[in-house]
Motif scaffolding. Sequence first.
Motif, PDB file in Angstrom:
ATOM      1  N   MET A 107      12.971   5.378   7.287  1.00 10.56           N
ATOM      2  CA  MET A 107      12.436   6.126   6.106  1.00 10.56           C
ATOM      3  C   MET A 107      11.244   6.995   6.401  1.00 10.56           C
ATOM      4  N   SER A 108      10.318   6.099   7.210  1.00 10.21           N
ATOM      5  CA  SER A 108       9.038   6.585   7.507  1.00 10.21           C
ATOM      6  C   SER A 108       9.262   7.800   8.594  1.00 10.21           C
ATOM      7  N   LYS A 117       7.864  16.030   6.155  1.00  5.81           N
ATOM      8  CA  LYS A 117       6.670  16.517   6.080  1.00  5.81           C
ATOM      9  C   LYS A 117       6.375  17.865   7.025  1.00  5.81           C
ATOM     10  N   ALA A 118       6.736  17.739   8.465  1.00  5.85           N
ATOM     11  CA  ALA A 118       6.546  18.537   9.206  1.00  5.85           C
ATOM     12  C   ALA A 118       7.382  19.739   8.930  1.00  5.85           C
ATOM     13  N   ILE A 119       8.284  19.727   8.209  1.00  2.00           N
ATOM     14  CA  ILE A 119       9.387  21.015   7.897  1.00  2.00           C
ATOM     15  C   ILE A 119       8.412  21.611   6.546  1.00  2.00           C
ATOM     16  N   LYS A 138       0.753  -1.173   0.097  1.00  2.00           N
ATOM     17  CA  LYS A 138       0.052   0.203   0.132  1.00  2.00           C
ATOM     18  C   LYS A 138       0.795   1.373   0.044  1.00  2.00           C
ATOM     19  N   ALA A 139       2.201   1.139   0.780  1.00  2.00           N
ATOM     20  CA  ALA A 139       3.002   2.512   0.767  1.00  2.00           C
ATOM     21  C   ALA A 139       3.469   2.627  -0.744  1.00  2.00           C
ATOM     22  N   THR A 140       3.769   1.368  -1.242  1.00  2.61           N
ATOM     23  CA  THR A 140       4.522   1.638  -2.660  1.00  2.61           C
ATOM     24  C   THR A 140       3.514   2.091  -3.585  1.00  2.61           C
ATOM     25  N   LYS A 141       2.135   1.758  -3.548  1.00  2.00           N
ATOM     26  CA  LYS A 141       1.360   2.089  -4.318  1.00  2.00           C
ATOM     27  C   LYS A 141       1.097   3.985  -4.255  1.00  2.00           C
ATOM     28  N   LEU A 142       1.244   4.393  -2.997  1.00  2.00           N
ATOM     29  CA  LEU A 142       1.238   5.692  -2.690  1.00  2.00           C
ATOM     30  C   LEU A 142       2.643   6.378  -3.387  1.00  2.00           C
ATOM     31  N   LEU A 143       3.700   5.588  -3.285  1.00  2.00           N
ATOM     32  CA  LEU A 143       5.008   6.282  -3.881  1.00  2.00           C
ATOM     33  C   LEU A 143       4.807   6.424  -5.356  1.00  2.00           C
ATOM     34  N   LEU A 144       4.199   5.227  -5.907  1.00  2.00           N
ATOM     35  CA  LEU A 144       3.701   5.508  -7.446  1.00  2.00           C
ATOM     36  C   LEU A 144       3.034   6.764  -7.847  1.00  2.00           C
ATOM     37  N   LYS A 145       2.431   7.276  -6.922  1.00  2.00           N
ATOM     38  CA  LYS A 145       1.636   8.339  -7.222  1.00  2.00           C
ATOM     39  C   LYS A 145       2.365   9.734  -6.668  1.00  2.00           C
ATOM     40  N   ASN A 146       3.531   9.631  -6.304  1.00  2.00           N
ATOM     41  CA  ASN A 146       4.507  10.731  -5.924  1.00  2.00           C
ATOM     42  C   ASN A 146       3.887  11.442  -4.845  1.00  2.00           C
ATOM     43  N   ASP A 147       3.196  10.860  -4.052  1.00  2.00           N
ATOM     44  CA  ASP A 147       2.480  11.443  -2.932  1.00  2.00           C
ATOM     45  C   ASP A 147       3.330  10.843  -1.535  1.00  2.00           C
ATOM     46  N   PHE A 148       4.771  11.797  -1.358  1.00  2.00           N
ATOM     47  CA  PHE A 148       5.531  11.447  -0.395  1.00  2.00           C
ATOM     48  C   PHE A 148       5.093  12.043   0.869  1.00  2.00           C
ATOM     49  N   TYR A 149       4.313  12.924   1.000  1.00  2.00           N
ATOM     50  CA  TYR A 149       3.829  13.589   2.107  1.00  2.00           C
ATOM     51  C   TYR A 149       2.455  13.057   2.757  1.00  2.00           C
ATOM     52  N   ASN A 150       2.291  12.038   2.334  1.00  2.00           N
ATOM     53  CA  ASN A 150       1.202  11.509   2.868  1.00  2.00           C
ATOM     54  C   ASN A 150       1.211  10.809   4.125  1.00  2.00           C
ATOM     55  N   THR A 151       0.198  11.281   5.306  1.00  2.00           N
ATOM     56  CA  THR A 151       0.435  10.463   6.414  1.00  2.00           C
ATOM     57  C   THR A 151       0.183   8.945   6.414  1.00  2.00           C
ATOM     58  N   LYS A 152      -0.576   8.524   5.485  1.00  2.00           N
ATOM     59  CA  LYS A 152      -1.142   7.105   5.213  1.00  2.00           C
ATOM     60  C   LYS A 152       0.452   6.299   4.767  1.00  2.00           C
ATOM     61  N   LEU A 153       1.053   7.173   3.974  1.00  2.00           N
ATOM     62  CA  LEU A 153       2.255   6.514   3.407  1.00  2.00           C
ATOM     63  C   LEU A 153       3.327   6.310   4.557  1.00  2.00           C
ATOM     64  N   LYS A 163       2.621   6.123   7.882  1.00  2.00           N
ATOM     65  CA  LYS A 163       2.190   5.374   8.988  1.00  2.00           C
ATOM     66  C   LYS A 163       2.294   3.762   8.356  1.00  2.00           C
ATOM     67  N   ASP A 164       1.995   3.513   7.084  1.00  2.00           N
ATOM     68  CA  ASP A 164       2.196   2.383   6.409  1.00  2.00           C
ATOM     69  C   ASP A 164       3.579   1.968   6.315  1.00  2.00           C
ATOM     70  N   MET A 165       4.342   2.715   6.110  1.00  2.00           N
ATOM     71  CA  MET A 165       5.893   2.154   6.196  1.00  2.00           C
ATOM     72  C   MET A 165       6.275   1.968   7.498  1.00  2.00           C
ATOM     73  N   PHE A 166       5.900   2.696   8.450  1.00  2.00           N
ATOM     74  CA  PHE A 166       6.348   2.586   9.841  1.00  2.00           C
ATOM     75  C   PHE A 166       5.560   1.216  10.244  1.00  2.00           C
ATOM     76  N   ASN A 167       4.538   0.898  10.128  1.00  2.00           N
ATOM     77  CA  ASN A 167       3.712  -0.244  10.439  1.00  2.00           C
ATOM     78  C   ASN A 167       4.342  -1.509   9.967  1.00  2.00           C
ATOM     79  N   SER A 168       4.707  -1.344   8.487  1.00  2.94           N
ATOM     80  CA  SER A 168       5.276  -2.618   8.038  1.00  2.94           C
ATOM     81  C   SER A 168       6.605  -2.819   8.358  1.00  2.94           C
ATOM     82  N   GLY A 169       7.495  -1.745   8.762  1.00  5.04           N
ATOM     83  CA  GLY A 169       8.844  -1.964   9.433  1.00  5.04           C
ATOM     84  C   GLY A 169       8.648  -2.901  10.765  1.00  5.04           C
ATOM     85  N   LYS A 170       7.698  -2.450  11.482  1.00  8.22           N
ATOM     86  CA  LYS A 170       7.479  -2.914  12.868  1.00  8.22           C
ATOM     87  C   LYS A 170       6.967  -4.380  12.785  1.00  8.22           C
TER      88      LYS A 170
END
Length: 169
Positions: A151-152, A159-161, A79-94, A96-103
Amino acid sequence: MSSAKTLYTILNVIIFLILASIGLGIFVLAMILFGLKQDFIGIGEDVLIYKTEAMLYRYTFLKLVVYAVFVVALWKLRKATKLLLKNDFYNTKLIKDMFNSGKLMILSSVALWVIDEMSNMFFKRQVFVGLSEKTLVYLLIIAMGLFLMLMSTVLRDTKAIREENDLTI
């Protein structure tokens, strides 16, 4: 972005293969539980190695649960890769999904490592000293999980910056 497409395709194939193997494992376990004799798969685990047949079932069930957790980790990464394909780097879902996937990758790898080592020590009465191929794979998956969490965190900070810069302009 072609590397993100390649990653997306590879994740789809891996998820399909793991789900097929989990399904096959559940099928074989159900056949064994119902007392049906099977010779077409060639299971590498001998029931006589375990103290009781119930230990084999518990061991197999624990491994299937860990594999299911790993599939969830791969699904979140997909799901995170799908958001990366849309060039949506600052998406909160991206993020969160990357962090949860890593955990989940770290959790599943450590759990499978512990289950394998416990089964070797208690059931098979073998202790391996040093690095085996399985151990290296577990360490690689742990490193990938830590990298995804890193990376997340980086994306969250950028995103905060960016939000801060948008407010000042």
